[in-house]
Write a protein that holds these residues in place. Structure first.
Motif, mmCIF file in Angstrom:
data_model
loop_
_atom_site.group_PDB
_atom_site.id
_atom_site.type_symbol
_atom_site.label_atom_id
_atom_site.label_comp_id
_atom_site.label_asym_id
_atom_site.label_seq_id
_atom_site.Cartn_x
_atom_site.Cartn_y
_atom_site.Cartn_z
ATOM 1 N N UNK A 335 26.393 15.113 6.793
ATOM 2 C CA UNK A 335 25.842 13.903 6.189
ATOM 3 C C UNK A 335 25.922 12.767 7.192
ATOM 4 N N UNK A 336 24.799 12.083 7.390
ATOM 5 C CA UNK A 336 24.806 10.919 8.276
ATOM 6 C C UNK A 336 25.603 9.765 7.696
ATOM 7 N N UNK A 337 25.630 9.662 6.343
ATOM 8 C CA UNK A 337 26.344 8.581 5.662
ATOM 9 C C UNK A 337 27.220 9.200 4.569
ATOM 10 N N UNK A 338 28.376 9.763 4.974
ATOM 11 C CA UNK A 338 29.171 10.554 4.029
ATOM 12 C C UNK A 338 29.706 9.771 2.841
ATOM 13 N N UNK A 339 29.780 8.452 2.923
ATOM 14 C CA UNK A 339 30.311 7.668 1.812
ATOM 15 C C UNK A 339 29.229 7.252 0.823
ATOM 16 N N UNK A 340 27.967 7.597 1.094
ATOM 17 C CA UNK A 340 26.864 7.198 0.223
ATOM 18 C C UNK A 340 26.298 8.399 -0.528
ATOM 19 N N UNK A 341 25.596 8.127 -1.599
ATOM 20 C CA UNK A 341 24.873 9.151 -2.329
ATOM 21 C C UNK A 341 23.459 8.651 -2.604
ATOM 22 N N UNK A 342 22.407 9.358 -2.152
ATOM 23 C CA UNK A 342 22.492 10.559 -1.313
ATOM 24 C C UNK A 342 23.015 10.220 0.085
ATOM 25 N N UNK A 343 23.568 11.236 0.733
ATOM 26 C CA UNK A 343 24.290 11.010 1.990
ATOM 27 C C UNK A 343 23.429 11.221 3.226
ATOM 28 N N UNK A 344 22.126 11.437 3.024
ATOM 29 C CA UNK A 344 21.215 11.703 4.144
ATOM 30 C C UNK A 344 21.631 12.987 4.869
ATOM 31 N N UNK A 345 21.503 14.107 4.172
ATOM 32 C CA UNK A 345 21.880 15.407 4.732
ATOM 33 C C UNK A 345 20.988 15.746 5.928
ATOM 34 N N UNK A 346 21.628 16.192 7.021
ATOM 35 C CA UNK A 346 20.927 16.613 8.228
ATOM 36 C C UNK A 346 21.334 18.041 8.570
ATOM 37 N N UNK A 347 20.488 18.733 9.328
ATOM 38 C CA UNK A 347 20.827 20.087 9.748
ATOM 39 C C UNK A 347 20.133 20.408 11.057
ATOM 40 N N UNK A 348 20.741 21.359 11.780
ATOM 41 C CA UNK A 348 20.162 21.860 13.022
ATOM 42 C C UNK A 348 20.296 23.364 13.056
ATOM 43 N N UNK A 349 19.292 24.012 13.627
ATOM 44 C CA UNK A 349 19.290 25.473 13.748
ATOM 45 C C UNK A 349 19.555 25.876 15.201
ATOM 46 N N UNK A 350 20.234 27.014 15.354
ATOM 47 C CA UNK A 350 20.564 27.527 16.683
ATOM 48 C C UNK A 350 20.315 29.027 16.721
ATOM 49 N N UNK A 351 20.022 29.515 17.912
ATOM 50 C CA UNK A 351 19.726 30.927 18.087
ATOM 51 C C UNK A 351 20.962 31.799 17.951
ATOM 52 N N UNK A 352 20.777 33.128 17.902
ATOM 53 C CA UNK A 352 21.897 34.051 17.668
ATOM 54 C C UNK A 352 22.889 34.104 18.827
ATOM 55 N N UNK A 353 22.495 33.669 20.010
ATOM 56 C CA UNK A 353 23.393 33.721 21.170
ATOM 57 C C UNK A 353 24.113 32.401 21.417
ATOM 58 N N UNK A 354 24.020 31.475 20.482
ATOM 59 C CA UNK A 354 24.666 30.171 20.614
ATOM 60 C C UNK A 354 25.956 30.146 19.804
ATOM 61 N N UNK A 355 27.006 29.572 20.379
ATOM 62 C CA UNK A 355 28.279 29.473 19.652
ATOM 63 C C UNK A 355 28.907 28.089 19.784
ATOM 64 N N UNK A 356 28.164 27.111 20.252
ATOM 65 C CA UNK A 356 28.670 25.743 20.320
ATOM 66 C C UNK A 356 27.489 24.791 20.391
ATOM 67 N N UNK A 357 27.753 23.536 20.015
ATOM 68 C CA UNK A 357 26.690 22.526 20.034
ATOM 69 C C UNK A 357 27.324 21.148 20.046
ATOM 70 N N UNK A 358 26.631 20.205 20.658
ATOM 71 C CA UNK A 358 27.026 18.799 20.622
ATOM 72 C C UNK A 358 26.122 18.118 19.601
#
Length: 566
Positions: A335-358
């Protein structure tokens, strides 16, 4: 001064009949009016002389009609009262063709091609043309073509994006004995036609159990590879049960929408989201919502997931996870704004060979706790694998512990702050506590403490508690009947707030010292007094006093004589 020799003298033609010569004049002769330099063109083979009229500042030009002549020997003469200079250019007219700019451009287009047409004046000569195309990203591409038609020329530009504007212009030169390019034609802006959206939408969900079923909030966004390819776009959401083949439900949304909430029962569901324009639908994006179970975290594991702390950097929050070979992709949401509702949920997708992300976001700010969920996805079914929590940068605690209970003895004090929160309301991970103690008069040097100097050069005794759940501490080795000031501070990875808001205590007298005083002073005095009295009594009982005959009145002769005289 006499005139300079003309510089850069050359001649060219557009129609092979009129030759135009250009040059750059030399320095100033300081002669003006009727004494200024005079320019003349002379063609040796035809013996034609053309005076050049009109003034020129830097670039000068003059034209000569050569008729059908093909070889020319042209001399430019510049002359004034003080002298004259010449420049010569000998050339084949067919090698000096400078075409007129193309004109009357028009086009035909599809969703991925533009065919550009134009006319030109040099119909008797074959031309080589170049088309400059300005791409939407600002880059320029050049395409070459040769004229094959005497009335108009054309070029087909392929590999273009649907419903996209391109700007094109054309210039040409002689295909044989190329001399130089013509001027550019007028630029023409063309939009390709619409096509069905390309690529898929990136979709995600948030599942909330409710009585008798689940509320599912669906989210979608255009992935980097997605192209709308049309004037207007809308979205269609379809959901249906996976097992019984019941009739699907659907709803459409305008282009400004990117989420919706639907209610489903506890059966497994298939959810499809597509984009649509005036031509057709995009490829479908699919999510499978599994059957509701007691544990919605993972269909592969029933272990309780422990939340792991992660650290932020200047560039974002670094997340890593244990890769599993069974998944074809991973998803991280937050959530970009965890104290708010709605919290502006965000997501990112990564390939099967990825095990870390910034993970970074313009919404991230220091002092706010962000929770991350890592999912593995296989066959459009996502399972929660790990949970992380962290700050972009930790700050000192927003609130300090409030001491709720103080227990005093003559040489110790016990402090308690049981209700102090260590959860999301803090601006950093509470790592522990510092207890600061000092007498109100003078500095502190209590056993087991560390010296801590505060502004003003006052010295406090510092005790460290490294367990944030340990909210009780006893300070020992205090002096009895002494005033002390104390404060409890929580600390995070961002430090602690300035020291202040002391509480003050008075240690009581040490009762053990009173007992010792009684034993060492009063009791011996009592024993001595009793012993003295007892010794006097024993002496009187056992050793009575014997009278002195000399002091007895009975045996006094003086008194006896007095009585006889009477």
């Amino acid at each position: 001064e006499p005139p300079d020799t003309p510089h850069d003298f050359s001649c060219q033609t557009q129609d092979m009949r009129i030759v135009t010569c250009t040059w750059t004049q030399g320095g100033d002769t300081y002669l003006h009016g009727h004494r200024s330099p005079k320019y003349t063109l002379f063609e040796e083979f035809s013996q034609k002389v053309v005076p050049c009229t009109g003034s020129c500042s830097e670039k000068c030009s003059c034209s000569l009609d050569i008729g059908q002549q093909r070889i020319c020997n042209i001399t430019l003469t510049v002359e004034n009262a003080l002298g004259k200079k010449t420049a010569v250019d000998v050339f084949d007219v067919t090698h000096r063709i400078y075409p007129a700019a193309p004109f009357q451009l028009w086009e035909e287009c599809t969703d991925t091609e533009i065919t550009l047409y134009w006319k030109h004046q040099n119909k008797e000569r074959k031309l080589f043309c170049q088309t400059e195309v300005l791409q939407p990203d600002g880059k320029v591409q050049l395409h070459n073509s040769s004229d094959t038609d005497l009335h108009y020329a054309s070029i087909t530009l392929g590999g273009l994006e649907p419903y996209t504007e391109y700007t094109a212009r054309v210039h040409c030169g002689a295909a044989k004995h190329f001399w130089r390019w013509s001027e550019w034609s007028e630029a023409r802006t063309v939009r390709t036609k619409e096509a069905a959206p390309s690529g898929k939408l990136d979709i995600w969900r948030e599942i909330t159990p409710v009585l008798g079923g689940r509320n599912v909030t669906l989210f979608w966004k255009q992935s980097p590879s997605f192209q709308a390819n049309g004037r207007s776009i809308s979205y269609e959401v379809i959901w249906e049960k996976v097992e019984d083949g019941s009739r699907p439900e659907s709803i459409s949304f305008s282009s400004v929408c990117n989420s919706t909430k639907i209610s489903i029962d506890n059966h497994p569901y298939r959810i499809i989201i597509m984009a649509k324009n005036n031509v057709n639908y995009s490829l479908p994006s699919v999510l499978i919502i599994p059957r509701a179970t007691g544990n919605s975290r993972s269909i592969f594991s029933t272990k309780e997931l422990k939340e792991e702390q992660v650290n932020g950097t200047d560039d974002g929050i670094f997340i890593s996870w244990e890769p599993r070979y069974i998944y074809d992709s991973y998803i991280i949401d937050w959530c970009n704004f965890p104290m708010l509702q709605p919290c502006d949920l965000q997501w990112k997708r990564f390939g099967p060979n990825t095990s870390s992300a910034l993970i970074n976001s313009d919404a991230f700010v220091p002092g706010v706790k962000y929770n991350f969920h890592i999912y593995g996805s296989v066959a459009n079914r996502a399972s929660l694998l790990e949970k992380k929590t962290g700050y972009l940068r930790e700050l000192p605690p927003l609130l300090d512990p409030v001491v709720e209970k103080v227990e005093l003895t003559s040489n110790a004090v016990t402090l308690s702050w049981d209700s102090y929160p260590t959860n999301e309301s803090q601006s950093g991970f509470v790592r522990g506590y510092h207890v600061y103690v000092s007498p109100t008069q003078g500095n502190c040097s209590l056993k087991g403490s560390k010296k801590h100097v505060i502004p003003g050069d006052s010295v406090l005794c510092k005790y460290t508690i490294e367990n944030p759940e340990e909210k009780r501490y006893t300070v020992k080795h205090l002096l009895s009947n002494t005033k002390y000031k104390l404060v409890v501070k929580a600390y995070t990875g961002g430090g602690e707030t300035p020291i202040g808001n002391f509480i003050y205590i008075d240690t009581p007298y040490n009762s053990n010292m009173l007992y010792l005083l009684v034993l060492l002073v009063i009791v011996p005095l009592l024993v001595a007094a009793i012993c003295h009295w007892k010794m006097k009594w024993v002496k009187e009982c056992c050793c009575p006093v014997i009278p002195n005959p000399n002091k007895s009145t009975v045996l006094s002769f003086k008194e006896f004589k007095v009585r006889l005289q009477k």
